[in-house]
Design an enzyme around this catalytic site. Structure first.
Site, PDB file in Angstrom:
ATOM      1  N   HIS A 146       0.876  -1.174   0.000  1.00  0.00           N
ATOM      2  CA  HIS A 146       0.000   0.000   0.000  1.00  0.00           C
ATOM      3  C   HIS A 146       0.913   1.225   0.000  1.00  0.00           C
ATOM      4  O   HIS A 146       2.034   1.153   0.508  1.00  0.00           O
ATOM      5  CB  HIS A 146      -0.838  -0.048   1.284  1.00  0.00           C
ATOM      6  CG  HIS A 146      -1.925   0.963   1.383  1.00  0.00           C
ATOM      7  ND1 HIS A 146      -1.692   2.271   1.733  1.00  0.00           N
ATOM      8  CD2 HIS A 146      -3.267   0.862   1.186  1.00  0.00           C
ATOM      9  CE1 HIS A 146      -2.845   2.925   1.761  1.00  0.00           C
ATOM     10  NE2 HIS A 146      -3.814   2.096   1.427  1.00  0.00           N
ATOM     11  N   ASP A 223       2.880  -4.988   7.796  1.00  0.00           N
ATOM     12  CA  ASP A 223       1.680  -4.171   7.662  1.00  0.00           C
ATOM     13  C   ASP A 223       0.496  -5.130   7.758  1.00  0.00           C
ATOM     14  O   ASP A 223       0.215  -5.887   6.819  1.00  0.00           O
ATOM     15  CB  ASP A 223       1.718  -3.446   6.308  1.00  0.00           C
ATOM     16  CG  ASP A 223       0.381  -2.817   5.942  1.00  0.00           C
ATOM     17  OD1 ASP A 223      -0.571  -2.911   6.751  1.00  0.00           O
ATOM     18  OD2 ASP A 223       0.286  -2.247   4.844  1.00  0.00           O
ATOM     19  N   GLN A 226      -4.757  -5.376   6.619  1.00  0.00           N
ATOM     20  CA  GLN A 226      -5.775  -6.244   6.015  1.00  0.00           C
ATOM     21  C   GLN A 226      -5.710  -7.659   6.574  1.00  0.00           C
ATOM     22  O   GLN A 226      -6.401  -8.542   6.076  1.00  0.00           O
ATOM     23  CB  GLN A 226      -5.578  -6.296   4.487  1.00  0.00           C
ATOM     24  CG  GLN A 226      -5.653  -4.965   3.798  1.00  0.00           C
ATOM     25  CD  GLN A 226      -7.058  -4.380   3.773  1.00  0.00           C
ATOM     26  OE1 GLN A 226      -8.041  -5.067   3.999  1.00  0.00           O
ATOM     27  NE2 GLN A 226      -7.153  -3.091   3.498  1.00  0.00           N
ATOM     28  N   LYS A 249     -10.540  -1.026  10.316  1.00  0.00           N
ATOM     29  CA  LYS A 249     -10.666  -2.189   9.430  1.00  0.00           C
ATOM     30  C   LYS A 249     -10.900  -3.463  10.238  1.00  0.00           C
ATOM     31  O   LYS A 249     -11.027  -4.552   9.703  1.00  0.00           O
ATOM     32  CB  LYS A 249      -9.410  -2.337   8.560  1.00  0.00           C
ATOM     33  CG  LYS A 249      -9.235  -1.189   7.556  1.00  0.00           C
ATOM     34  CD  LYS A 249      -8.078  -1.466   6.625  1.00  0.00           C
ATOM     35  CE  LYS A 249      -7.506  -0.226   5.979  1.00  0.00           C
ATOM     36  NZ  LYS A 249      -8.343   0.377   4.948  1.00  0.00           N
ATOM     37  N   CYS A 387      -4.855   2.760  -3.671  1.00  0.00           N
ATOM     38  CA  CYS A 387      -3.609   3.202  -3.024  1.00  0.00           C
ATOM     39  C   CYS A 387      -2.474   2.213  -3.271  1.00  0.00           C
ATOM     40  O   CYS A 387      -1.582   2.051  -2.425  1.00  0.00           O
ATOM     41  CB  CYS A 387      -3.793   3.440  -1.522  1.00  0.00           C
ATOM     42  SG  CYS A 387      -4.871   4.817  -1.172  1.00  0.00           S
TER      43      CYS A 387
END
Lengths: 429, 153
Positions: A146, A223, A226, A249, A387
């Site tokens: 991202h 990261d 998600q 999220k 993104c």
């Protein structure tokens, strides 16, 4: 078309018996009732919300927690000796404990509250990166990051003269592991990787990659924006050095996120922001900093957000991430099969290990036109570059359409999406 | 807002111009040229014009990629501007701009929009207004010697 809107309580029991051996705690009808936003209608049609990678809906328990804080507990944390402040501080720190349990961190002080994933990654790039990296050092990221896991490292490279190395991806949208292995060398000083790609759905083999980096004593940031909502993330099992994720999220409030970091790194890192709460003592001659985690939490935090995130984690834990993963994989398989039947539709991102994210293109319909047309049917999908502009460049497309699922979605909703796509194709026929 | 059906946005004329865009070509030796970007969606197009010494737009063409709305809008723009004076083009630009943000009501206010009035419903779709305006802003930029136009500036 029948939709699971939670109104069919009578049939719920029988369906539970006949459905596949899902854990009894996973009851989709009951779950959908917990999310008031799912009852929204769009121009008279029931909303089909398939933009969960952008943000997720919040269960009643989270909304009620926010309301309770603002109605009954509104007070600052770590400051007052009065009743409300102590109550707010207790709930705030209880949320930190919940986050620790959720990701299985070794120590509570390894949990830093931030504004979100982007803020967490920038904190590491600025604090760790500016202190410990120097000209010529190499930072490895991947082609499917991202923008929030690209730009902070580019900014650091520009300032310090470090070199960014980008792991390429294959046509299925998987990382090319031999290239990663080749990149690792004594000049490598940091690795930052996305666990699950927001635009491809790929689940990366981060555990193996962390182990490979650790052989050279290189720290790794994951990261997890998600990932934490789709599968169980255990920082001790992964052995990652940093983990970043967002509350919104994960069915929690916006404006709050987490940075997990191993204490040995966090202790060595200077604070990024100065202000209240992050100090031990202040004089005009010298200021000493507070201990972890407060050193990195200058200023009044998003108190309601943090407590709300705690409530979101409680909710997710009660449903169970194993149940969530199993159910979502079923939805993914169903959706992949259904969308693949649509002529000319090309899925972008067909990795063997995938989360419930379906990105696709149609040769004769631009994703933005598709997005507008399916919206008329009540279906919310994301269109654009998500993104991740380098991913679009890799697949040579200007944009994609993306349906990203959560555990409150149903197969019937995927049917509505497929029908809406077919209708859009008719308009452009 | 009440919208009866999707055809308000995706009308036959728009779909047809998307499929067979007019003046979708490279223009040799243009007197005016500009590039337009919409960084939010990745749309990118160029507009080239040939303006003669009487200030008449002798030829106009566009190239690039984008959604149906942006392509059809660019195509219809070129059809409408060919043969017009630069000052007429500026008037059209202003009227079109006011049309797509819902300010100009084509059935009650005098205008020279003609077929361009087909975009009158687009203000119902705020996210799509920039798709329709990109080519016009690029054309206007070209006339005023602005080389690069972005919807986000």
């Amino acid at each position: 078309m029948a939709r699971n809107d939670g109104k069919e309580n009578k049939t719920a029991k029988t369906e539970q018996k006949t459905s596949k051996p899902m854990s009894t705690s996973f009851n989709i009808k009951k779950i959908r009732k917990d999310f008031p936003n799912l009852t929204t209608t769009v121009r008279g049609r029931p909303l089909v919300y398939l933009d969960n990678a952008a943000t997720t809906f919040k269960p009643n328990s989270v909304i009620e927690t926010l309301e309770t804080y603002y109605k009954n507990e509104c007070s600052n944390v770590h400051r007052g000796v009065h009743f409300l402040s102590e109550q707010a501080t207790k709930d705030f720190e209880a949320a930190r404990q919940k986050v620790r349990d959720f990701i299985n961190a070794k120590k509570t002080e390894e949990i830093i509250f931030t504004k979100g994933t982007t803020n967490s990654i920038n904190l590491v790039a600025q604090s760790y990166g500016r202190t410990f990296l120097k000209a010529g050092d190499e930072i490895i990221i991947s082609h499917m990051e991202h923008h929030s896991n690209i730009v902070p490292w580019q900014m650091l490279c520009e300032e310090k003269g470090c070199v960014l190395k980008v792991i390429p991806i294959n046509d299925q949208g998987e990382l090319m592991m031999p290239e990663f292995e080749k990149f690792l060398n004594p000049k490598t000083k940091f690795v930052a990787l996305v666990y699950i790609s927001n635009s491809l759905g790929t689940i990366n083999p981060v555990k193996k990659m962390i182990a490979a980096a650790h052989r050279l004593k290189v720290p790794v940031l994951i990261d997890g924006a998600q990932a934490v909502n789709h599968l169980k993330v255990d920082v001790q099992e992964l052995d990652c050095d940093f983990l970043a994720f967002s509350g919104h999220k994960l069915f929690g409030p916006t404006g709050v996120g987490v940075l997990y970091g191993k204490a040995k790194y966090l202790n060595a890192m200077p604070p990024m922001e100065g202000g209240g709460d992050m100090i031990a003592s202040v004089t005009f001659e010298k200021t000493t900093y507070n201990i972890l985690p407060y050193k990195f939490e200058a200023g009044t935090p998003s108190i309601a957000g943090v407590i709300g995130l705690g409530a979101a984690i409680d909710y997710v834990q009660a449903v169970g991430l194993e149940n969530i993963f199993t159910y979502e994989q079923e939805l993914l398989a169903y959706g992949t099969k259904l969308l693949s039947k649509i002529s000319d539709l090309q899925l972008i991102g067909t990795a063997r290990e995938k989360a419930a994210i379906l990105a696709f293109i149609l040769p004769d319909i631009h994703p933005h036109d598709l997005g507008t047309l399916v919206d008329r049917e009540g279906v919310a999908i994301r269109t654009g570059h998500h993104c991740t502009m380098p991913v679009m460049q890799r697949f040579n497309v200007p944009a994609t359409a993306r349906a990203s699922l959560a555990f409150y979605n149903t197969k019937e909703e995927i049917d509505v999406l497929a029908a809406a796509i077919l209708k859009a194709k008719d308009v452009f026929a | 807002m009440t919208l009866t059906n999707q055809d308000e946005l995706y009308q036959e004329l728009i779909l047809e111009h998307n499929k067979k865009p007019r003046n979708f070509k490279k223009l040799e030796n243009p007197t005016h040229f500009a590039e337009g970007y919409n960084p939010l969606c990745g749309d990118h197009l160029t507009v080239a014009l040939k303006v003669n010494d009487k200030n008449i737009i002798e030829d106009i063409a566009f190239e690039g990629s984008g959604c149906a709305i942006s392509k059809a809008s660019a195509s219809l723009m070129t059809v409408n501007l060919k043969g017009k004076t630069v000052s007429e083009a500026e008037t059209l630009f202003n009227q079109f701009h006011r049309l797509i943000i819902g300010e100009l009501k084509s059935d009650s206010e005098t205008n020279i929009l003609g077929k361009l009035a087909i975009f009158s419903g687009i203000w119902h779709y705020p996210a799509r207004v920039k798709c329709a305006s990109l080519s016009w802003h690029t054309m206007n930029g070209a006339l005023h010697k602005v080389k690069t136009v972005s919807t986000e500036k």
